[in-house]
Design an enzyme around this catalytic site. Structure first.
Site, mmCIF file in Angstrom:
data_model
loop_
_atom_site.group_PDB
_atom_site.id
_atom_site.type_symbol
_atom_site.label_atom_id
_atom_site.label_comp_id
_atom_site.label_asym_id
_atom_site.label_seq_id
_atom_site.Cartn_x
_atom_site.Cartn_y
_atom_site.Cartn_z
ATOM 1 N N ASP A 20 -12.722 5.674 2.321
ATOM 2 C CA ASP A 20 -11.276 5.739 2.557
ATOM 3 C C ASP A 20 -10.818 7.187 2.674
ATOM 4 O O ASP A 20 -10.790 7.925 1.690
ATOM 5 C CB ASP A 20 -10.560 5.036 1.389
ATOM 6 N N LYS A 56 2.709 11.308 -3.502
ATOM 7 C CA LYS A 56 1.660 10.605 -4.249
ATOM 8 C C LYS A 56 0.689 11.583 -4.907
ATOM 9 O O LYS A 56 0.115 11.292 -5.948
ATOM 10 C CB LYS A 56 0.910 9.673 -3.290
ATOM 11 N N ASP A 83 0.889 -1.161 0.000
ATOM 12 C CA ASP A 83 0.000 0.000 0.000
ATOM 13 C C ASP A 83 0.930 1.215 0.000
ATOM 14 O O ASP A 83 1.532 1.539 1.021
ATOM 15 C CB ASP A 83 -0.866 -0.048 1.263
ATOM 16 N N GLU A 119 -7.425 0.412 -4.173
ATOM 17 C CA GLU A 119 -7.381 0.301 -2.718
ATOM 18 C C GLU A 119 -8.696 -0.221 -2.112
ATOM 19 O O GLU A 119 -8.658 -1.092 -1.250
ATOM 20 C CB GLU A 119 -6.989 1.653 -2.111
#
Ligand code: AMP
Length: 585
Positions: A170, A71, A9, A148
Site C-alpha cells: 500500500d 493524517k 477509508d 487497511e
C-alpha cells in the site's frame, strides 16, 4: 431494522466511502459526484469549512487556511493554527468525516451515524484513538477501526477463495505499508507488517516541485518556492504531471504568469519524461524494497511463499512501483480492483458484517458469525510492556501477537516496606525501557508494608479489537486493583474538549443548513421576479407600476441579504402575480 454503517477509508491524501447494498460494497460519490474526496480542509474567515476539491482549489489563494495530509499528525500534539485558533488533528479529520457523512446522507436521504474506519496497520494506539475521537466529533459512532490491508484483502473477495499467503503493498499519498497476511478457511491473520508513515506520493510531487523550482531559477533567476500560493500551484501541476506519466512517456507542465519580472509575467513551460521522473524518485521507490523484504522475513517466509500481491493506494499506479514489487516477489500483482477504492470497499464489507451481527442480535438469534464472512485476526506491530527496575523492559504482549488478547505477569517490590509501585507502560522493541514510546503510567498505592520481594502484583494487559490497551495492576495480598486505558497521555483529548469540538462541528452543520435554506429562498425569489417581469413587460399601467415597485423592494432585500424583507416581499409579489393572472384570465 438495524441502521446502516458506512465504511470509510480516511486517507492521507484522499478519502473514500462505501456502503453495502444488496450484499455488494458500493462506493458513494460525494456532492460533486466524485468517488474520492481529497482529504483537504480550508477554514475561511468566518470559520466556515470547505472540504475536498473546493478546499484544494482554495489552497493557492488561502495557503495559511488550507490543511493537507492531517493524517500524518494523528495521535500527536500537533496543532493547526488558523486565525489564532488552534485545531487538533482530530478536529481537522472530523471536518473531513463530517463532510463525507453529510454527502452520504444527502445521497441516501437518511441519517447514518455509525462507521467502520480504516487506519494503516502501522498506526499506534494513540493514532487509532485519535481516529476514533475524530469520528465521534463528527457525530459518528466508530463501530470498528480496521487495518487497511485487511480491508483490501476482504474487498478482493480473498476470504472466499482458497487458502493463501497475501502481500498487500500500500503506497498512498503519505504513507507506505506492506503487510503479509495468511488466509486459511476465510480467516485472516496478519503475519507481519512493515512500513513508513512518512513516505508516499506527496514526496514524489515534492521532488518534481524542487526540480521545477531549480530549473526556473536557473532560467529566470526567480525563486518560486518563496511564495506559498505559488508552491501550491507547482505542487498541483507536479501531481498532475506525475499521474500523466503513469500512462504516458512524456508530459508538459505549463503554468502561465507564474511569476512577474521587470519585462512582464513569466510562464513556466517544461517537458518531463517518464525516465526523468523515475530518476528523480528512484531512491524513494527503492526505499520500499527493504521493508517489504523485512516483512516477508518477519513472517518467516520467502518471496516464493507469497501467492497473491494486492496493490493499494494511488501511487501503486506508477509503473516503476509495480516493477519493483514484481521484482521482489517474482509475481504479477492483481489489478482487478481500483487501488483508490479497495480499502473503503473492504470497510463496507466489514460494516455489512457488523450490521448483520446487529440484526442477528436484534432477532435474539445465537451470536454466531454468518458462515461466509471473514474473521479477522490482527497482529500487533509493536511490543507492549512495562518499565522495571534498572530501566529493564518487561514485555507482556509481544510484537506480532494476535489480538484481541490478554497477558499477565507478576512483579514485586524492590525496596523494603515499599507502599506504592509505578509501572510506566511502553510500546516498542528496545531493551532499555525508557527508549521505547511512553504511553501511560500504571501506579498502584496502598501496599501493606512488607520486606522487598514479598508483595505480589499481577499486571494484566488487555488489548481490544481496536488495539486500545487496558492495563490493570492488582495487589494479590489485598485484592486492590487499578486500571488505565492507554493512549498516549499528552495527545489524548479530554471529554470536555471532545464535547466542545462536537458542539462546534454541529454548529458548522447548522450553518451549512442555514446557508442552504438561504440559497433556496434566494432562488425562489429570483424566479418570482423573473415571472413578474415577464408578465408586466414594458407596460406602464397602474398595476404594472405597482408590481414593479414590489419587484424593486424584493431586489433590494435580496441585495442586502435581508431574509425577513425577502420573505415579506415574496408574499406580496406572489399575491400580485395571482391577481395579475386572475385579471388576465
Ligand atoms: P491515496 O492516498 O491512496 O489516495 O493515493 C493518493 C496518491 O496517489 C497521491 O499522491 C496521488 O497523486 C497518487 N496517484 C493517484 N493516481 C495516480 C497515478 N495514476 N499515477 C501516479 N500516482 C497517482
Amino acid at each position: 431494522m438495524p441502521s446502516r454503517i458506512v465504511g470509510i477509508d480516511l486517507g492521507t491524501t484522499n478519502s473514500c466511502m462505501a456502503i453495502i447494498e444488496g450484499g455488494q460494497a458500493n462506493i458513494i460519490p460525494n456532492s460533486l459526484g466524485d468517488r474520492i474526496t481529497p482529504s483537504v480542509v480550508c477554514i475561511d474567515e468566518e470559520g466556515d469549512v470547505l472540504v475536498g476539491k473546493p478546499a484544494k482549489r482554495a489552497a493557492a489563494l488561502n495557503p495559511e487556511r488550507t490543511i493537507f495530509s492531517i493524517k500524518r499528525h494523528m495521535g500527536t500534539n500537533y496543532r493547526v493554527n488558523v486565525d489564532g485558533k488552534p485545531y487538533t488533528p482530530q478536529e481537522i479529520s472530523a471536518m473531513i468525516l463530517q463532510k463525507l457523512k453529510w454527502d452520504l446522507e444527502e445521497y441516501l436521504g437518511e441519517e447514518v451515524d455509525q462507521a467502520v474506519i480504516t487506519v494503516p496497520a502501522y498506526f499506534t494506539d494513540a493514532q487509532r484513538q485519535a481516529t476514533r475521537d475524530a469520528g465521534e466529533i463528527a457525530g459518528l459512532t466508530v463501530r470498528r477501526i480496521i487495518d487497511e490491508p485487511t480491508a483490501a484483502a476482504i474487498a478482493y473477495g480473498i476470504d472466499k477463495e482458497e487458502d493463501q499467503i497475501l502481500m498487500v503493498f500500500d503506497l498512498g499519498g503519505g504513507t507506505f505499508d506492506v503487510s503479509i497476511i495468511e488466509v486459511i478457511g476465510g480467516v485472516f491473520q496478519v503475519l507481519a507488517i512493515k512500513g513508513n508513515n512518512m513516505l508516499g506520493g506527496d514526496d514524489f510531487d515534492q521532488r518534481v516541485v524542487t526540480w521545477m523550482v531549480e530549473e526556473f531559477k536557473a532560467k529566470h533567476g526567480i525563486d518560486l518556492s518563496l511564495d506559498k500560493g505559488t508552491v501550491y500551484k507547482l505542487r498541483a501541476a507536479a501531481e498532475q504531471a506525475k499521474i500523466e506519466l503513469s500512462s504516458a512517456q512524456k508530459t508538459n507542465i505549463l503554468l502561465e504568469a507564474i511569476a512577474m519580472s521587470d519585462s512582464g509575467p513569466l510562464t513556466l513551460d517544461m517537458d518531463l519524461t517518464r525516465a526523468k521522473f523515475e530518476s528523480m524518485v528512484e531512491d524513494l521507490i527503492q526505499s520500499t524494497v527493504k521493508p517489504t523484504q523485512q516483512a516477508i522475513e518477519d513472517a518467516g517466509l520467502t518471496p516464493a511463499d507469497i501467492n497473491t500481491i494486492i496493490l493499494v493506494g494511488g501511487s501503486t499506479r506508477i509503473p516503476m512501483v509495480q516493477q519493483v514489487v514484481q521484482k521482489i516477489v517474482s509475481k504479477e500483482p492483481r489489478r482487478d480492483v481500483n487501488p483508490d477504492e479497495v480499502v473503503a470497499m473492504g470497510a463496507a464489507y466489514q460494516s455489512g458484517l457488523l450490521a448483520s451481527l446487529d440484526e442477528e442480535l436484534e432477532m435474539s438469534a445465537a451470536d454466531r458469525m454468518p458462515a461466509d464472512n471473514p474473521v479477522i485476526v490482527h497482529l500487533t506491530p509493536f511490543s507492549l510492556g512495562v518499565g522495571l527496575v534498572n530501566d529493564q523492559y518487561g514485555i507482556l504482549i509481544e510484537r506480532n501477537a494476535t489480538y484481541p488478547t490478554e497477558a499477565k505477569d507478576y512483579f514485586t517490590s524492590t525496596r523494603d516496606f515499599q507502599t506504592a509501585i509505578s509501572f510506566p507502560i511502553y510500546e516498542g522493541e528496545e531493551q532499555i525501557a525508557s527508549t521505547n514510546t511512553f504511553l501511560d503510567m500504571l501506579r498502584i498505592d496502598g501496599l501493606p508494608p512488607a520486606p522487598r520481594g514479598i508483595p505480589r502484583i499481577e499486571v494484566t494487559f488487555r488489548l481490544n479489537h481496536d488495539r486500545i490497551l487496558e492495563a490493570t495492576a492488582r495487589d494479590l495480598t489485598t485484592g486492590n486493583e487499578v486500571s488505565v486505558t492507554v493512549v498516549a497521555t499528552d495527545n489524548r483529548l479530554g471529554e470536555q474538549e471532545k464535547a466542545r469540538m462536537t458542539r462546534e462541528a454541529r454548529q458548522r452543520v447548522t450553518r451549512m443548513l442555514e446557508q442552504r435554506v438561504k440559497e433556496t429562498l434566494f432562488n425562489q425569489a429570483e424566479s418570482l421576479i423573473f415571472r413578474a417581469e415577464k408578465m408586466i413587460g414594458d407596460n406602464s399601467d397602474p398595476t404594472a407600476i405597482e408590481t414593479r415597485s414590489i419587484v424593486d423592494a424584493l431586489q433590494r432585500a435580496l441585495d442586502k441579504g435581508d431574509t425577513q424583507q425577502i420573505n415579506a416581499n415574496m408574499t406580496k409579489l406572489s399575491d400580485q402575480i395571482t391577481r395579475l393572472e386572475a385579471a388576465e384570465y
